[in-house]
Design a protein around this motif. Structure first.
Motif, short mmCIF file in Angstrom:
data_model
loop_
_atom_site.label_atom_id
_atom_site.label_comp_id
_atom_site.label_asym_id
_atom_site.label_seq_id
_atom_site.Cartn_x
_atom_site.Cartn_y
_atom_site.Cartn_z
N ARG A 191 0.87 -1.18 0.00
CA ARG A 191 0.00 0.00 0.00
C ARG A 191 0.90 1.22 0.00
O ARG A 191 1.73 1.38 0.90
CB ARG A 191 -0.89 -0.01 1.25
N PRO A 192 0.81 2.10 -1.01
CA PRO A 192 1.65 3.29 -1.02
C PRO A 192 1.22 4.28 0.06
O PRO A 192 0.04 4.32 0.44
CB PRO A 192 1.43 3.88 -2.42
N MET B 224 -2.97 9.44 -5.38
CA MET B 224 -3.69 8.95 -6.56
C MET B 224 -4.28 7.57 -6.30
O MET B 224 -5.38 7.26 -6.76
CB MET B 224 -2.69 8.90 -7.72
N ASN B 225 -3.57 6.72 -5.57
CA ASN B 225 -4.07 5.39 -5.23
C ASN B 225 -5.40 5.50 -4.46
O ASN B 225 -6.37 4.82 -4.77
CB ASN B 225 -3.00 4.65 -4.40
N ARG B 226 -5.46 6.40 -3.47
CA ARG B 226 -6.69 6.54 -2.68
C ARG B 226 -7.80 7.18 -3.51
O ARG B 226 -8.96 6.78 -3.42
CB ARG B 226 -6.46 7.40 -1.43
N VAL C 134 12.72 -1.54 -4.99
CA VAL C 134 11.54 -1.99 -4.24
C VAL C 134 10.37 -1.91 -5.21
O VAL C 134 10.20 -0.92 -5.90
CB VAL C 134 11.28 -1.05 -3.03
N SER C 135 9.59 -3.01 -5.27
CA SER C 135 8.50 -2.99 -6.26
C SER C 135 7.15 -2.77 -5.60
O SER C 135 6.99 -2.93 -4.39
CB SER C 135 8.51 -4.31 -7.04
N PHE C 136 6.17 -2.40 -6.41
CA PHE C 136 4.79 -2.30 -5.95
C PHE C 136 4.10 -3.63 -6.21
O PHE C 136 4.32 -4.26 -7.23
CB PHE C 136 4.03 -1.23 -6.75
N ASP C 137 3.23 -4.04 -5.30
CA ASP C 137 2.35 -5.17 -5.55
C ASP C 137 1.60 -4.84 -6.84
O ASP C 137 1.05 -3.75 -6.98
CB ASP C 137 1.37 -5.29 -4.36
N ARG C 138 1.61 -5.78 -7.80
CA ARG C 138 1.03 -5.48 -9.12
C ARG C 138 -0.40 -5.00 -9.05
O ARG C 138 -0.84 -4.14 -9.81
CB ARG C 138 1.10 -6.73 -10.01
#
Ligand code: TXA
Ligand code: MG
Length: 350
Positions: free
Chosen positions: A197-198, A336-338, A214-218
Motif C-alpha cells: 500500500r503506497p 492517486m491510489n486513494r 523496491v517494487s509495488f504489488d502489481r
C-alpha cells in the motif's frame, strides 16, 4: 454503549486520562486514538475477543487483518518470527513513523488479529498520544483506521465521532492527523521487499534506504490485474464517498473546460456537483461547491486534505464529484491510489 470522548493535548499529555484509556484496552474494550497518519480504532492485539470486537465495530470482514501497533523494538521481537536486515534498516530510519512492515508472526499473536494469516503487520506510530496509549495498554494495540468499513479513513476526532459513537468505549480527541493517509505497507515475507500500500514513505525513500529496487504489488498499479492484492484490505471498495466520483485527467485547460461542461450538464439535471481542485485552479470552476485539496505540486498538502474533503462532500450531500488528477511521484502515488479507489477507477480522459 456509551462512548466517552476525551480531549488530550499531544504536547501536554494528561497521564491520568491516558491511564484510563489504557485500562479500557487492557480490559478488552476499544479506544479510538490519533496517529500521525489517520485515527486508529484500538484494541488489545493479543486478545482475540478484542479483535473480534474491532471487526464488529467497523462492520469489517474478518479476513482483513489488523495492524499491530508497538512502541519499542523489543515488542517487535516478541511478535515477529524473523526480522530481516532490511526491515531493521527501515525501522532505524522511519520508526516511529508512517510505515508498516509485514513479518512472519509468532504464536503470541492470535489468528483473530491477523485475519487468519501466518503473517503480522507491525507499525510503530510517532504520534505522542498513540505511543503513550500503546505503552499504557501493555505494548500491543491492534488498530485499523477508525472508520466504518468502506467509508473514507478518519483524520480528525469529529470523523470518528460520526462513525463510531455508540460502538466503542472511548474516543481520544488529539486534533487533526498530520499525514492524512494511511501508512505505507512493506512486505518482507517473500524475499524482496514489496509495497502493498503506497503512503507517505515513498518508493524512492525506501529504495534510497535499502540501496535496492523496491517494487509495488502489481494489483496496486494495474487496475485490471487479475491476481488479488497481497494486502487483503486493498481488494475492498474503499474510501467510498456516498456520491459518484470521477477523475478528469489531461492537459490543464482541457480539464477545467471538461469539468465545467460536466458541471453544467449535471446541475441542469438537478444534481449537486462538487469539484476537487488545486489552489491555483479553484477560481476557474463554475460549480457551487469547489474544494481546494492543496497547492499544485504539493502532494503532502493534498494527502492531508483528501479524506476530509470526501467526508465533507458526504455531509453536504453532493451527488457528483469531479476531481482533477494529482499525478506525481513520492506521496503523490499514495494520493492517486486513494483517489482512484474512491472513484472506483472512473477516469475521464480529455
Ligand atoms: O496508517 C495506518 O496504517 C492506520 C493507522 C491507524 O495506523 N491503520 C490502517 O489500518 O490503515 P487498516 O486496517 O485500515 O489497513 C490495514 C491494511 C489492510 O489493507 C490490510 O489488509 C493490510 O493492512 N494488512 C494487515 N495485515 C496484513 C498482513 N499480515 N498481510 C498483508 N496485508 C495486511
Ligand atoms: Mg482502513
Amino acid at each position: 454503549m456509551e462512548t466517552k470522548i476525551l480531549k488530550i493535548d499531544e504536547n501536554n499529555i494528561d497521564s491520568l486520562a491516558l491511564k484510563e484509556a489504557g485500562e479500557i484496552l487492557k480490559r478488552g474494550g476499544l479506544v479510538a486514538f490519533p496517529t500521525e497518519t489517520v485515527y486508529g480504532l484500538g484494541g488489545d492485539a493479543l486478545n482475540p475477543e478484542s479483535s473480534r470486537k474491532i471487526y464488529a465495530a467497523k462492520g469489517r470482514p474478518s479476513d482483513n487483518p489488523l495492524i499491530v501497533h508497538i512502541c519499542n523494538m523489543d515488542a517487535l521481537k516478541e511478535i515477529a518470527a524473523e526480522i530481516p536486515e532490511d526491515a531493521i534498516r527501515l525501522a532505524d530510519l522511519y520508526w516511529p513513523g508512517p510505515l508498516t512492515m509485514i513479518f512472519r508472526k509468532t504464536d503470541k499473536v492470535p489468528k483473530e488479529t491477523t485475519g487468519g494469516l501466518e503473517t503480522v503487520a507491525v507499525r510503530m506510530p510517532s504520534h505522542k498520544i498513540a505511543a503513550a496509549l500503546i505503552e499504557a495498554a501493555g505494548g500491543f494495540v491492534a488498530a485499523p483506521s477508525a472508520n466504518l468499513s468502506g467509508r473514507p479513513s478518519t483524520t480528525s476526532a469529529a470523523h470518528v465521532i460520526q462513525d463510531m459513537t455508540g460502538r466503542i468505549d472511548m474516543i481520544i480527541d488529539g486534533g487533526e492527523s498530520e499525514v492524512g493517509l494511511e501508512s505505507t505497507i512493506v512486505d518482507f515475507t517473500e524475499g524482496a521487499p514489496v509495497i502493498l500500500r503506497p503512503g507517505y514513505i515513498s518508493k524512492e525513500m525506501l529504495e534510497e534506504a535499502l540501496k535496492k529496487e523496491v517494487s509495488f504489488d502489481r494489483a496496486i498499479i494495474d487496475a485490471d490485474c487479475k491476481t488479488a492484492p497481497k494486502a487483503p484490505g486493498m481488494k475492498y471498495r474503499h474510501y467510498a464517498p456516498k456520491g459518484e466520483l470521477s477523475i478528469v485527467e489531461g492537459e490543464g485547460d482541457k480539464v477545467i473546460r471538461k469539468i465545467n461542461e460536466l458541471t453544467s450538464k449535471y446541475e441542469e439535471e438537478g444534481k449537486k456537483v462538487g469539484v476537487i481542485a488545486t489552489r491555483e485552479t479553484a477560481g476557474k470552476y463554475l460549480a457551487k461547491t469547489v474544494k481546494i485539496a492543496g497547492s499544485k505540486g504539493d502532494e503532502k498538502e493534498t494527502a492531508h486534505n483528501l479524506f476530509k474533503i470526501l467526508r465533507e462532500f458526504d455531509d453536504e450531500k453532493v451527488d457528483i464529484m469531479l476531481s482533477e488528477s494529482f499525478n506525481g511521484a513520492g506521496v503523490g502515488v499514495a494520493v492517486m491510489n486513494r483517489l482512484l479507489k474512491a472513484a472506483g477507477h472512473q477516469i475521464i480522459n480529455v
